[in-house]
Write a protein that holds these residues in place. Structure first.
Motif, PDB file in Angstrom:
ATOM      1  N   GLU A 206       0.783  -1.143   0.027  1.00 17.27           N
ATOM      2  CA  GLU A 206      -0.141  -0.238  -0.028  1.00 17.27           C
ATOM      3  C   GLU A 206       0.704   1.307  -0.001  1.00 17.27           C
ATOM      4  OE1 GLU A 206      -0.255  -2.344   2.160  1.00 17.27           O
ATOM      5  OE2 GLU A 206      -2.197  -3.339   1.285  1.00 17.27           O
ATOM      6  N   ASP A 207       2.068   1.201   0.735  1.00 25.13           N
ATOM      7  CA  ASP A 207       3.003   2.268   0.419  1.00 25.13           C
ATOM      8  C   ASP A 207       3.509   2.596  -0.840  1.00 25.13           C
ATOM      9  OD1 ASP A 207       2.676   2.581   3.336  1.00 25.13           O
ATOM     10  OD2 ASP A 207       4.181   1.075   3.496  1.00 25.13           O
ATOM     11  N   LEU A 208       3.301   1.764  -1.918  1.00 24.67           N
ATOM     12  CA  LEU A 208       4.194   1.574  -3.328  1.00 24.67           C
ATOM     13  C   LEU A 208       3.144   2.385  -4.249  1.00 24.67           C
ATOM     14  CD1 LEU A 208       6.224  -1.591  -3.216  1.00 24.67           C
ATOM     15  CD2 LEU A 208       6.791   0.776  -2.501  1.00 24.67           C
ATOM     16  N   PHE A 209       1.757   1.736  -4.116  1.00 19.53           N
ATOM     17  CA  PHE A 209       0.740   1.717  -5.179  1.00 19.53           C
ATOM     18  C   PHE A 209      -0.334   2.486  -4.833  1.00 19.53           C
ATOM     19  CE2 PHE A 209       3.034  -2.569  -5.785  1.00 19.53           C
ATOM     20  CZ  PHE A 209       3.609  -1.871  -7.068  1.00 19.53           C
ATOM     21  N   ILE A 210      -1.194   3.435  -5.873  1.00 16.70           N
ATOM     22  CA  ILE A 210      -2.247   3.877  -5.419  1.00 16.70           C
ATOM     23  C   ILE A 210      -3.348   3.202  -5.351  1.00 16.70           C
ATOM     24  CG2 ILE A 210      -1.527   6.118  -6.976  1.00 16.70           C
ATOM     25  CD1 ILE A 210      -3.132   4.890  -9.118  1.00 16.70           C
ATOM     26  N   GLU A 211      -4.339   3.532  -4.568  1.00 22.68           N
ATOM     27  CA  GLU A 211      -5.673   2.850  -4.315  1.00 22.68           C
ATOM     28  C   GLU A 211      -6.011   2.141  -5.270  1.00 22.68           C
ATOM     29  OE1 GLU A 211      -9.735   3.704  -1.948  1.00 22.68           O
ATOM     30  OE2 GLU A 211      -8.331   5.090  -2.178  1.00 22.68           O
ATOM     31  N   GLY A 212      -6.374   0.814  -5.288  1.00 23.50           N
ATOM     32  CA  GLY A 212      -7.257   0.040  -6.245  1.00 23.50           C
ATOM     33  C   GLY A 212      -6.139  -0.773  -7.092  1.00 23.50           C
ATOM     34  N   PHE A 213      -4.847  -0.853  -6.672  1.00 21.25           N
ATOM     35  CA  PHE A 213      -3.956  -1.619  -7.521  1.00 21.25           C
ATOM     36  C   PHE A 213      -4.173  -3.104  -7.397  1.00 21.25           C
ATOM     37  CE2 PHE A 213      -2.027  -1.478  -3.133  1.00 21.25           C
ATOM     38  CZ  PHE A 213      -1.773  -2.838  -2.922  1.00 21.25           C
ATOM     39  N   GLU A 214      -4.861  -3.634  -6.159  1.00 18.49           N
ATOM     40  CA  GLU A 214      -4.765  -4.889  -5.697  1.00 18.49           C
ATOM     41  C   GLU A 214      -5.066  -5.889  -6.895  1.00 18.49           C
ATOM     42  OE1 GLU A 214      -5.372  -2.568  -2.038  1.00 18.49           O
ATOM     43  OE2 GLU A 214      -6.275  -2.733  -4.010  1.00 18.49           O
ATOM     44  N   GLU A 215      -6.245  -5.562  -7.440  1.00 19.66           N
ATOM     45  CA  GLU A 215      -6.770  -6.496  -8.595  1.00 19.66           C
ATOM     46  C   GLU A 215      -6.243  -6.878  -9.719  1.00 19.66           C
ATOM     47  OE1 GLU A 215     -11.028  -7.441 -11.126  1.00 19.66           O
ATOM     48  OE2 GLU A 215     -11.068  -5.684  -9.723  1.00 19.66           O
ATOM     49  N   GLU A 216      -5.627  -6.029 -10.223  1.00 21.37           N
ATOM     50  CA  GLU A 216      -4.565  -5.900 -11.402  1.00 21.37           C
ATOM     51  C   GLU A 216      -3.429  -6.488 -11.043  1.00 21.37           C
ATOM     52  OE1 GLU A 216      -2.579  -3.039 -14.815  1.00 21.37           O
ATOM     53  OE2 GLU A 216      -4.746  -2.658 -14.183  1.00 21.37           O
ATOM     54  N   LEU A 217      -2.774  -6.162  -9.788  1.00 19.00           N
ATOM     55  CA  LEU A 217      -1.357  -6.771  -9.376  1.00 19.00           C
ATOM     56  C   LEU A 217      -1.676  -8.278  -9.204  1.00 19.00           C
ATOM     57  CD1 LEU A 217       1.514  -6.152  -8.790  1.00 19.00           C
ATOM     58  CD2 LEU A 217       0.701  -5.929  -6.196  1.00 19.00           C
ATOM     59  N   ASN A 218      -2.646  -8.589  -8.573  1.00 22.78           N
ATOM     60  CA  ASN A 218      -2.727 -10.254  -8.307  1.00 22.78           C
ATOM     61  C   ASN A 218      -3.125 -10.847  -9.754  1.00 22.78           C
ATOM     62  OD1 ASN A 218      -2.538 -10.178  -5.472  1.00 22.78           O
ATOM     63  ND2 ASN A 218      -4.668  -9.371  -5.078  1.00 22.78           N
ATOM     64  N   GLU A 219      -3.825 -10.301 -10.647  1.00 26.46           N
ATOM     65  CA  GLU A 219      -4.095 -11.019 -11.678  1.00 26.46           C
ATOM     66  C   GLU A 219      -3.037 -11.122 -12.527  1.00 26.46           C
ATOM     67  OE1 GLU A 219      -6.892  -8.705 -13.704  1.00 26.46           O
ATOM     68  OE2 GLU A 219      -8.662  -9.186 -12.628  1.00 26.46           O
ATOM     69  N   TYR A 220      -2.222 -10.343 -12.508  1.00 25.28           N
ATOM     70  CA  TYR A 220      -0.805 -10.142 -13.181  1.00 25.28           C
ATOM     71  C   TYR A 220      -0.008 -11.464 -12.648  1.00 25.28           C
ATOM     72  CZ  TYR A 220       3.537  -9.017 -15.500  1.00 25.28           C
ATOM     73  OH  TYR A 220       4.865  -8.941 -16.078  1.00 25.28           O
TER      74      TYR A 220
END
Length: 222
Positions: A125-139
């Motif tokens: 959460e310190d590295l990415f803006i809000e809402g990053f989780e879905e795309e990061l996990n999918e990749y």
């Protein structure tokens, strides 16, 4: 012979002495030690290595007294070192090998990165803006399936991997190394012990649009 039974305890870890403001040094070193201990044992109480050694010695001697014929040698080896250093962060790897009874020894690998401006442990959460989780996990799941040779049509559960709701999710056991994030899943974490650990590398250049302004990796956007 009881004299042949022994407990071995060893620990090596980095102590940062320069390169950051004096006001940050103590917090940084305290967090490194706290994270190392947290990788070995789940406790909300802040502990030090001497306390761990005393606790192990007490447990070992108690079992040796009660079950002298069945107890084997115990050991705990902790080795922690700096993996990568940048002007704004450092990344630390910790390897823990232990045997305190049971069918086999235990192995834990822990990765952490620290913000040299604050001394704090870096979370996703310190590295990415809000809402990053879905795309990061999918990749990350695509990379994971490629590494494990699991086609998209196959369930992760059917292939022996356990994620909540059968949805691949990254953990916080990661370190920033060069322009990548390296994640580590320990034995038992997502699969049986026999499967072994899983290491996954994600290139930060693939997530430039999600990098948070002011983060330690903001310059990676260039």
């Amino acid at each position: 012979d009881d004299l042949e039974k022994c407990l071995t305890f060893s620990v090596e870890y980095p102590v940062i002495e320069k390169g950051v403001p004096q006001t940050i040094l103590q917090k940084l070193n305290d967090n490194i030690i706290s994270d190392i201990i947290g990788s070995y044992m789940d406790t909300e109480e802040r502990m030090n290595f001497d306390q761990i050694k005393i606790g192990l010695k007490s447990d070992f001697e108690s079992l040796l007294k009660d079950y002298p014929e069945s107890i084997n040698n115990w050991n705990l080896e902790i080795i922690s070192d700096i993996l990568h250093q940048d002007s704004l962060f450092i990344s630390v790897a910790t390897t823990i090998n232990s045997y305190t009874g049971g069918a086999h020894a235990n192995y834990v690998q822990s990765y952490r990165s620290y913000d040299l401006r604050t001394g704090e442990t870096i979370q996703l959460e310190d590295l990415f803006i809000e809402g990053f989780e879905e795309e990061l996990n999918e990749y990350a799941e695509i990379e994971f399936r490629m590494d494990k040779q699991i086609p998209p049509s196959k369930s992760l559960r059917d292939e022996g991997f356990s994620f909540e709701n059968d949805r691949f999710t990254l953990n916080q056991n990661f370190a920033i190394i060069n322009r990548s994030m390296v994640f580590y899943f320990n034995p038992y974490e997502i699969a049986p012990y026999a499967t072994g650990p899983t290491e996954l590398e994600l290139k930060l250049t693939d997530f430039v649009k999600w990098i948070k302004d002011g983060s330690v990796i903001e310059s990676f956007k260039d």
